[in-house]
Design a protein around this motif. Structure first.
Motif, PDB file in Angstrom:
ATOM      1  N   LEU A 168      26.122 -91.536 -34.924  1.00  0.00           N
ATOM      2  CA  LEU A 168      25.243 -92.305 -35.183  1.00  0.00           C
ATOM      3  C   LEU A 168      24.996 -93.797 -34.463  1.00  0.00           C
ATOM      4  O   LEU A 168      23.791 -94.009 -34.230  1.00  0.00           O
ATOM      5  CB  LEU A 168      25.311 -92.670 -36.603  1.00  0.00           C
ATOM      6  N   HIS A 179      17.344 -87.103 -42.214  1.00  0.00           N
ATOM      7  CA  HIS A 179      18.567 -86.653 -42.878  1.00  0.00           C
ATOM      8  C   HIS A 179      19.514 -86.138 -41.927  1.00  0.00           C
ATOM      9  O   HIS A 179      19.345 -85.593 -41.197  1.00  0.00           O
ATOM     10  CB  HIS A 179      18.520 -85.689 -43.913  1.00  0.00           C
ATOM     11  N   ASN A 180      20.803 -86.730 -42.153  1.00  0.00           N
ATOM     12  CA  ASN A 180      21.991 -86.390 -41.603  1.00  0.00           C
ATOM     13  C   ASN A 180      23.236 -85.789 -42.433  1.00  0.00           C
ATOM     14  O   ASN A 180      24.020 -86.605 -43.012  1.00  0.00           O
ATOM     15  CB  ASN A 180      22.822 -87.159 -40.596  1.00  0.00           C
ATOM     16  N   ILE A 181      23.207 -84.578 -43.018  1.00  0.00           N
ATOM     17  CA  ILE A 181      23.779 -84.087 -43.837  1.00  0.00           C
ATOM     18  C   ILE A 181      25.181 -83.555 -43.603  1.00  0.00           C
ATOM     19  O   ILE A 181      25.246 -82.904 -42.357  1.00  0.00           O
ATOM     20  CB  ILE A 181      23.157 -82.690 -44.435  1.00  0.00           C
ATOM     21  N   THR A 182      26.357 -83.997 -44.028  1.00  0.00           N
ATOM     22  CA  THR A 182      27.598 -83.981 -43.356  1.00  0.00           C
ATOM     23  C   THR A 182      28.466 -83.144 -44.597  1.00  0.00           C
ATOM     24  O   THR A 182      28.432 -83.276 -45.618  1.00  0.00           O
ATOM     25  CB  THR A 182      28.322 -85.270 -42.973  1.00  0.00           C
ATOM     26  N   ASP A 198      28.235 -85.309 -47.830  1.00  0.00           N
ATOM     27  CA  ASP A 198      27.205 -86.417 -48.067  1.00  0.00           C
ATOM     28  C   ASP A 198      25.685 -85.795 -47.920  1.00  0.00           C
ATOM     29  O   ASP A 198      25.539 -85.150 -46.807  1.00  0.00           O
ATOM     30  CB  ASP A 198      27.566 -87.648 -47.098  1.00  0.00           C
ATOM     31  N   ASP A 199      24.997 -86.139 -48.743  1.00  0.00           N
ATOM     32  CA  ASP A 199      23.486 -85.589 -48.880  1.00  0.00           C
ATOM     33  C   ASP A 199      22.647 -86.375 -48.055  1.00  0.00           C
ATOM     34  O   ASP A 199      21.625 -85.775 -47.370  1.00  0.00           O
ATOM     35  CB  ASP A 199      22.815 -85.306 -50.282  1.00  0.00           C
ATOM     36  N   ASP A 200      23.112 -87.445 -47.621  1.00  0.00           N
ATOM     37  CA  ASP A 200      22.028 -88.464 -46.964  1.00  0.00           C
ATOM     38  C   ASP A 200      20.633 -88.255 -47.362  1.00  0.00           C
ATOM     39  O   ASP A 200      19.612 -88.152 -46.318  1.00  0.00           O
ATOM     40  CB  ASP A 200      22.219 -88.139 -45.535  1.00  0.00           C
ATOM     41  N   GLY A 201      20.219 -88.357 -48.606  1.00  0.00           N
ATOM     42  CA  GLY A 201      18.880 -88.129 -49.055  1.00  0.00           C
ATOM     43  C   GLY A 201      18.378 -86.880 -49.330  1.00  0.00           C
ATOM     44  O   GLY A 201      17.331 -86.838 -49.886  1.00  0.00           O
ATOM     45  N   THR A 226      21.328 -82.345 -38.896  1.00  0.00           N
ATOM     46  CA  THR A 226      20.424 -83.326 -38.798  1.00  0.00           C
ATOM     47  C   THR A 226      18.693 -82.423 -39.120  1.00  0.00           C
ATOM     48  O   THR A 226      18.480 -81.655 -38.458  1.00  0.00           O
ATOM     49  CB  THR A 226      20.432 -83.839 -37.294  1.00  0.00           C
TER      50      THR A 226
END
Length: 271
Positions: A168, A179-182, A198-201, A226
């Motif tokens: 990032l 979104h950056n989903i991890t 992590d959903d990141d939204g 991403t």
């Protein structure tokens, strides 16, 4: 313009910005291409009617800025032509790989002239650890949304967090994504297991990617998916694409068991 080329143009402009690729003519399909590491030079690139079954052609420079050193335009044209010859696979879109490979070569040669280059180097120095060993999935474009996944081996939660922070801090395209989903799964000492997401939204997406890691039997690895939202809602299809790119990165990186985990998928990455 073929549907494949249209999707590729959408992907490239979503990732690198509208100024990175602009159409000069429709028939033949000629575009002005700007490599991020050399923003003051634009290159004319032609896509034949049968692309991607035949490769694109690098025609020459379209524009060279006032502060560009003599010969840099010709050098970039030659570099692009050489890179097309190296990476092109008949039937496979190659524009994303062409841009990324040329960027990497220019950076390695100390010829990265992007305005953000010094800022990124400074941020990279502040980010803990070395450059993470990311393996990238293929880029998928769907209704103007663009998806790409990165996977890397990790042995600790601290490393996973450092890799994400480094990504990032040093990749502004990723940092500005919707979104950056991890997700990661780690086997620690004394058989202690760690996993998180992590959903990141993107509601429920992180849990789905984590579940994919479980089904594939993946350990000591992390994935970052991403997404750049294109303005058209995809509904449940977005989860399919998120998992598809995550799986692609894991398989290409050799991070999934050869048997493919519980789902028995034995797909191997491209070489």
């Amino acid at each position: 313009m073929s549907e494949e080329l249209q999707d590729e143009v959408t992907s490239i402009t979503s990732i690198y910005g509208e100024e990175s690729l602009s159409r000069l003519s429709q028939d033949p399909a000629i575009y002005s291409l700007v490599i991020p590491a050399q923003p003051s030079i634009s290159i004319r690139i032609e896509f034949p009617t049968k692309y991607p079954d035949v490769p694109p052609s690098i025609l020459g420079t379209q524009h060279i800025g006032d502060n560009v050193a003599k010969g840099d335009g010709a050098f970039l044209v030659d570099l692009l032509r050489e890179t097309v010859a190296e990476i092109y696979i008949p039937g496979a879109p190659c524009l994303f790989d062409l841009i990324e490979e040329c960027n990497a070569k220019l950076h390695a040669l100390g010829l990265d002239q992007s305005a953000a280059a010094k800022d990124e180097e400074s941020q990279a120095a502040q980010a803990d650890g070395e450059e993470p060993p990311w393996i990238l999935s293929d880029v998928i474009s769907e209704k103007k949304s663009v998806f790409i996944a990165r996977a890397a081996p990790v042995k600790s939660i601290e490393t996973a967090k450092q890799y994400l922070a480094h990504l990032l801090a040093t990749d502004k395209k990723v940092a500005k994504a919707t979104h950056n989903i991890t997700a990661w799964r780690i086997r620690g000492e004394n058989a202690v297991q760690y996993q998180d997401c992590d959903d990141d939204g993107e509601t429920a997406a992180g849990g789905r990617v984590l579940h994919l890691l479980e089904l594939m039997g993946v350990w000591d690895a992390m994935v970052v998916v991403t997404r750049w939202y294109g303005g058209v809602q995809l509904g449940p299809d977005r989860f399919r694409i998120i998992n598809q790119t995550a799986r692609d990165a894991l398989v290409k990186g050799g991070l999934a068991p050869e048997a493919g985990g519980k789902d028995g998928n034995k797909k191997k990455g491209k070489k």
